[in-house]
Design a protein around this motif. Structure first.
Motif, mmCIF file in Angstrom:
data_model
loop_
_atom_site.group_PDB
_atom_site.id
_atom_site.type_symbol
_atom_site.label_atom_id
_atom_site.label_comp_id
_atom_site.label_asym_id
_atom_site.label_seq_id
_atom_site.Cartn_x
_atom_site.Cartn_y
_atom_site.Cartn_z
ATOM 1 N N ARG A 1 37.691 38.770 52.879
ATOM 2 C CA ARG A 1 37.927 38.401 51.312
ATOM 3 C C ARG A 1 38.375 36.859 51.075
ATOM 4 N NH1 ARG A 1 40.976 44.023 50.012
ATOM 5 N NH2 ARG A 1 39.250 45.305 49.558
ATOM 6 N N GLY A 2 38.018 36.529 49.930
ATOM 7 C CA GLY A 2 38.165 35.180 49.609
ATOM 8 C C GLY A 2 38.698 35.020 48.324
ATOM 9 N N TYR A 3 39.393 34.170 47.917
ATOM 10 C CA TYR A 3 39.936 33.807 46.638
ATOM 11 C C TYR A 3 39.876 32.341 46.070
ATOM 12 C CZ TYR A 3 42.143 38.159 48.122
ATOM 13 O OH TYR A 3 42.120 39.410 48.950
ATOM 14 N N ALA A 4 39.492 32.202 44.913
ATOM 15 C CA ALA A 4 39.620 30.466 44.183
ATOM 16 C C ALA A 4 40.750 30.623 43.393
ATOM 17 C CB ALA A 4 38.027 30.407 43.431
ATOM 18 N N LEU A 5 41.235 29.558 43.650
ATOM 19 C CA LEU A 5 42.831 29.248 43.069
ATOM 20 C C LEU A 5 42.885 27.972 42.356
ATOM 21 C CD1 LEU A 5 43.655 30.894 45.786
ATOM 22 C CD2 LEU A 5 45.554 31.411 44.205
ATOM 23 N N LEU B 1 45.413 32.145 40.184
ATOM 24 C CA LEU B 1 44.068 32.687 40.723
ATOM 25 C C LEU B 1 42.985 32.926 39.765
ATOM 26 C CD1 LEU B 1 42.894 34.508 43.109
ATOM 27 C CD2 LEU B 1 44.156 36.301 42.052
ATOM 28 N N ASP B 2 42.235 32.226 40.074
ATOM 29 C CA ASP B 2 40.874 31.972 39.108
ATOM 30 C C ASP B 2 39.792 33.398 39.261
ATOM 31 O OD1 ASP B 2 41.590 29.432 38.013
ATOM 32 O OD2 ASP B 2 40.953 28.631 39.706
ATOM 33 N N ARG B 3 39.779 33.512 40.473
ATOM 34 C CA ARG B 3 38.896 34.675 40.663
ATOM 35 C C ARG B 3 38.967 35.060 42.066
ATOM 36 N NH1 ARG B 3 33.596 33.090 42.760
ATOM 37 N NH2 ARG B 3 33.620 30.541 42.812
#
Length: 362
Positions: A218-222, A334-336
């Protein structure tokens, strides 16, 4: 500008010209009291009136910069200081770094005086008396160099205060930030404030950050701003990302509320009774270990983006402080959650973690 503030600033200038330290201190106190009593408008007016004075000040009168910084802490806008204070603080560090070498040449083996007021006259007399040791340096310049031995901390104290403001950091020119870092490094071995000043010039604002959890794919854009060190980043990442895996979050234990408060707006000191425990080890996209003692700017970009890869903690690493800069407001948004295909593309680009750092095993 409130007329009372201008009158008090004029009086402060008069007392500096008189050379009377007690009168100067009294004028400072009167200005501080009036500015605080008048609220943000008067505080900002005081900063605006003091800013043009700062480039030519030195020695004990550098406390004027500390007063300007205090006004900012009390609610003034710092922006009038943007073109003045960083350059003057940079100069103070540059000159301070020159003092030991000049003293060695001029003092014939005598120990360098401690940087306290009682030592001002012996050092000033020795260096200005031997100004010819430096070709092209007149006595006035040598006096400014000598005074930097005593006033550098005043300039740095004020600088650290205003650099906590995001708009101020953004307004400081890149070349000035570079000079600040270079000069801070030269005196960092004897000044903790210089270390902090250098770190503040490297603070990232509105900086995209991608975080990858390779175990869960999983990955996260912040987006991060105003994060002072990686210890603080560890706490904020855990607060933003640890949660229900069924909702796409990172598995693990949520950080204690006291840890998050220490990392954001509460008392930054956690102490030994309630230290923050990091939830994971961090590596960048090129496999380098990102230690809690470093800063977010240490995270090497991968294809233009700073990437962090989450690994299990491998034991207990405790953090006694939630944030280094008490008055700097951090954000980590946390943007998405990345789409699976996007996460896979990042995973394919990641270098293996290089686990050769002693602290990475903890």
């Amino acid at each position: 500008m409130p007329s009372e503030i201008q009158r008090l600033v004029d009086d402060l200038v008069t007392q500096m010209k008189s050379g009377s330290a007690p009168a100067y201190r009294t004028a400072m106190e009167r200005l501080a009291d009036a500015a605080r009593a008048g609220g943000p408008e008067s505080l900002t007016a005081a900063v605006e009136a003091l800013a043009p004075l700062l480039p030519d000040l030195g020695g004990d009168f550098a406390m004027t910069a500390v007063l300007a910084g205090a006004c900012v802490e009390w609610g003034a806008s710092p922006m009038a200081l943007v073109d003045v204070l960083p350059r003057r603080a940079s100069e103070a560090m540059k000159l301070n770094a020159m003092v030991p070498g000049l003293w060695d040449k001029a003092a014939r083996g005598r120990p360098l005086p401690e940087p306290v007021s009682a030592s001002t006259h012996p050092l000033l007399r020795t260096l200005t008396g031997r100004a010819r040791w430096r070709l092209g340096v007149d006595k006035n310049t040598m006096a400014r160099i000598a005074m930097s031995w005593f006033d550098m901390e005043h300039w740095l104290k004020a600088l650290i205060t205003v650099m906590a403001d995001a708009a101020f950091r953004e307004a400081v020119a890149d070349d000035v930030k570079t000079e600040l870092r270079e000069h801070a490094e030269a005196v960092a071995h004897r000044s903790q404030r210089a270390v902090w000043a250098g770190a503040l010039t490297a603070v990232l604002d509105d900086e995209p950050l991608v975080v990858i959890d390779p175990r869960a794919h999983r990955g996260y854009a912040l987006t991060m701003s105003g994060v002072g060190d990686n210890g603080q980043l560890h706490i904020l990442l855990a607060d933003r990302l640890v949660g229900d895996p069924g909702q796409g979050m990172v598995a693990g234990d949520r950080p204690a509320r006291s840890w998050v408060e220490a990392a954001t707006s509460g008392d930054p000191r956690l102490g030994t009774d309630d230290p923050a425990i990091r939830c994971f080890r961090l590596f960048d996209g090129q496999g380098a270990y990102i230690g809690p003692e470093g800063v977010p700017a240490d995270i090497g970009p991968l294809d233009g983006t700073r990437v962090l890869v989450l690994h299990p903690p491998n034991g207990t690493y405790m953090l006694g402080v939630g944030r280094v800069f008490e008055h700097m407001k951090p954000t980590l948004r946390l943007d998405r959650i990345l789409e699976p295909a996007e996460t896979q593309r990042w995973l394919a680009r990641l270098a293996p973690a290089v686990e050769n750092d002693m602290m990475a095993d903890r």
